[in-house]
Motif scaffolding. Structure first.
Motif, short mmCIF file in Angstrom:
data_model
loop_
_atom_site.label_atom_id
_atom_site.label_comp_id
_atom_site.label_asym_id
_atom_site.label_seq_id
_atom_site.Cartn_x
_atom_site.Cartn_y
_atom_site.Cartn_z
N ALA B 94 -19.00 43.58 -20.67
CA ALA B 94 -18.35 44.84 -20.30
C ALA B 94 -16.84 44.60 -20.20
O ALA B 94 -16.41 43.45 -20.08
CB ALA B 94 -18.90 45.35 -18.98
N PRO B 95 -16.03 45.69 -20.24
CA PRO B 95 -14.58 45.50 -20.02
C PRO B 95 -14.32 44.82 -18.67
O PRO B 95 -15.06 45.05 -17.70
CB PRO B 95 -14.03 46.93 -20.02
CG PRO B 95 -15.05 47.73 -20.76
CD PRO B 95 -16.37 47.09 -20.48
N ALA B 96 -13.25 44.01 -18.63
CA ALA B 96 -12.99 43.19 -17.44
C ALA B 96 -12.80 44.03 -16.17
O ALA B 96 -13.21 43.61 -15.09
CB ALA B 96 -11.79 42.29 -17.68
N VAL B 97 -12.16 45.20 -16.28
CA VAL B 97 -11.97 46.03 -15.09
C VAL B 97 -13.33 46.46 -14.53
O VAL B 97 -13.56 46.39 -13.31
CB VAL B 97 -11.12 47.30 -15.39
CG1 VAL B 97 -10.97 48.15 -14.14
CG2 VAL B 97 -9.75 46.92 -15.91
N ASP B 98 -14.22 46.89 -15.41
CA ASP B 98 -15.56 47.28 -14.97
C ASP B 98 -16.31 46.10 -14.35
O ASP B 98 -17.04 46.25 -13.37
CB ASP B 98 -16.37 47.84 -16.14
CG ASP B 98 -15.72 49.07 -16.75
OD1 ASP B 98 -14.82 49.64 -16.10
OD2 ASP B 98 -16.09 49.45 -17.87
N ARG B 99 -16.10 44.93 -14.93
CA ARG B 99 -16.76 43.73 -14.39
C ARG B 99 -16.21 43.41 -13.00
O ARG B 99 -16.95 42.98 -12.11
CB ARG B 99 -16.55 42.52 -15.32
CG ARG B 99 -17.35 42.62 -16.61
CD ARG B 99 -17.38 41.28 -17.32
NE ARG B 99 -18.17 40.29 -16.57
CZ ARG B 99 -18.15 38.98 -16.81
NH1 ARG B 99 -17.36 38.48 -17.73
NH2 ARG B 99 -18.91 38.17 -16.10
N LEU B 100 -14.91 43.61 -12.82
CA LEU B 100 -14.28 43.33 -11.53
C LEU B 100 -14.81 44.30 -10.46
O LEU B 100 -15.14 43.88 -9.34
CB LEU B 100 -12.76 43.46 -11.68
CG LEU B 100 -11.81 42.64 -10.81
CD1 LEU B 100 -12.27 41.21 -10.65
CD2 LEU B 100 -10.41 42.69 -11.40
N VAL B 101 -14.91 45.58 -10.82
CA VAL B 101 -15.48 46.56 -9.89
C VAL B 101 -16.94 46.18 -9.58
O VAL B 101 -17.34 46.12 -8.41
CB VAL B 101 -15.42 48.00 -10.48
CG1 VAL B 101 -16.18 48.97 -9.58
CG2 VAL B 101 -13.97 48.43 -10.64
N VAL B 139 -12.74 36.46 -9.36
CA VAL B 139 -11.72 37.52 -9.28
C VAL B 139 -10.51 37.13 -10.12
O VAL B 139 -9.99 37.93 -10.89
CB VAL B 139 -11.33 37.78 -7.80
CG1 VAL B 139 -10.09 38.66 -7.72
CG2 VAL B 139 -12.49 38.43 -7.06
N GLN B 140 -10.10 35.88 -10.01
CA GLN B 140 -8.92 35.44 -10.76
C GLN B 140 -9.17 35.47 -12.27
O GLN B 140 -8.34 35.95 -13.04
CB GLN B 140 -8.51 34.04 -10.31
CG GLN B 140 -7.27 33.53 -11.05
CD GLN B 140 -6.60 32.37 -10.32
OE1 GLN B 140 -6.57 32.33 -9.10
NE2 GLN B 140 -6.07 31.44 -11.08
N MET B 141 -10.34 35.01 -12.67
CA MET B 141 -10.69 34.98 -14.09
C MET B 141 -10.71 36.40 -14.67
O MET B 141 -10.13 36.67 -15.73
CB MET B 141 -12.06 34.32 -14.25
CG MET B 141 -12.46 34.03 -15.69
SD MET B 141 -14.22 33.57 -15.78
CE MET B 141 -15.00 35.17 -15.42
N LEU B 142 -11.37 37.32 -13.97
CA LEU B 142 -11.50 38.69 -14.47
C LEU B 142 -10.16 39.42 -14.42
O LEU B 142 -9.87 40.25 -15.29
CB LEU B 142 -12.57 39.45 -13.68
CG LEU B 142 -14.00 38.96 -13.92
CD1 LEU B 142 -14.97 39.60 -12.94
CD2 LEU B 142 -14.44 39.28 -15.36
#
Lengths: 200, 200
Positions: B94-101, B139-142
């Motif tokens: 998934a896109p990284a923002v969605d993964r972070l959420v 968190v840092q990776m994403l």
């Protein structure tokens, strides 16, 4: 209006005594920190120099860290005065987003300039006091003003306060510099990004 | 390839013993938590039921909270497996923002579902372990992937991790519900706002 006559007596005098003792102890502790360094200030040393019993010092401060917390608290009051009534952007008169950025930066500066005191006030046996931070109130107030449309503001204010203070307190506590904590300059940049993007 | 012959001996057997003891202790502790509740699990009780000396239990876990930290650690590994190899948006794809959420929400769910265990693992004499969180790495990776243009990413990652875990751990630790900590649902909304606006 006639002043109401309050009978003077034991309890009231005791309270006045307690306040005097507290002010005296804080003054002596402040002088000891300046002269000897925070490392050398102990409960016993403070009691001796203040000419008070060790029990009195213990009742006032609880622990050795409590001495430094009380000293920090005095400066905290001066800091809050700058936030409430000082010049903008820290004080009133600037847009809320700018005030929020300025608040975080001033807060970091405040704690970093008082590293020795702040570090001594962090009782190693106590948790990092994120929720008890006086910052929470200001962050929430400015957040409401800066971006009232944001959902769940109380939660977000708590999260931003944790973002502001958590890493900084970890940095201050890391006395040997080996903790995986970013430098204050980077934390200041991170805070600016957070606030401007959240409310931008 | 020929396997390399390693001479078997004392130290190696000791290590194997230690690993067996650890696995056995974790299994017994898990069963005791399920049967009796975390409140009733003590170092002595665990040693007795596991048929091991109290010294062995002490060496493995250090403190009573260490037992629950070890149990949580086992589940932590399963959680990380979902992050690294599970289905999106928590896992890759998934896109990284969605993964972070999704990561923040899954993390909150993970800890809230394990409230009793997580609360027991929070040694009241220890600081809230923000910097030691396994979340920091993800968190840092994403964040690097989602918004590589953001300045001071390591500091920002630390601040976002503090925002994610600090209030949640305070919530979990507040056993009587009187702490000034927002509900997990609001914290989840706050996290989504933070991430989407920072990387939006």
């Amino acid at each position: 209006m006639e002043p109401i006559a309050i009978p003077l007596g034991g309890p009231r005098e005791e309270r006045a005594d307690a306040a005097r003792n507290r002010a005296h102890l804080i003054e002596v502790a402040r002088a000891m920190v300046d002269e000897l360094g925070a490392d050398k200030v102990t409960m016993d040393g403070l009691a001796e120099r203040a000419g008070l019993g060790k029990g009195t010092v213990f009742r006032r401060f609880g622990t050795r860290a409590g001495i430094f917390l009380a000293l920090l608290d005095v400066e905290e009051t001066a800091f809050q005065e700058r936030v409430l009534n000082g010049p903008p952007p820290l004080g009133p008169g600037a847009p809320a987003v700018d005030r929020l950025v300025a608040f975080g930066h001033a807060r970091m500066e405040f704690l970093v300039e008082r590293t020795v005191l702040a570090r001594a006030a962090l009782d190693p046996a106590q948790p990092i006091p994120v929720s008890a931070s006086p910052s929470l109130f200001h962050v929430q107030m400015l957040l409401r003003e800066a971006c009232p449309d944001v959902p769940a503001i109380p939660a977000l204010a708590l999260q931003l306060t944790a973002a502001l203070e958590g890493p900084l307190l970890l940095y201050l506590r890391a006395s040997d510099g080996t903790a995986p904590v970013a430098m204050p300059r980077d934390l200041a940049a991170g805070w600016k990004t957070l606030v401007e993007r959240v409310c931008g």
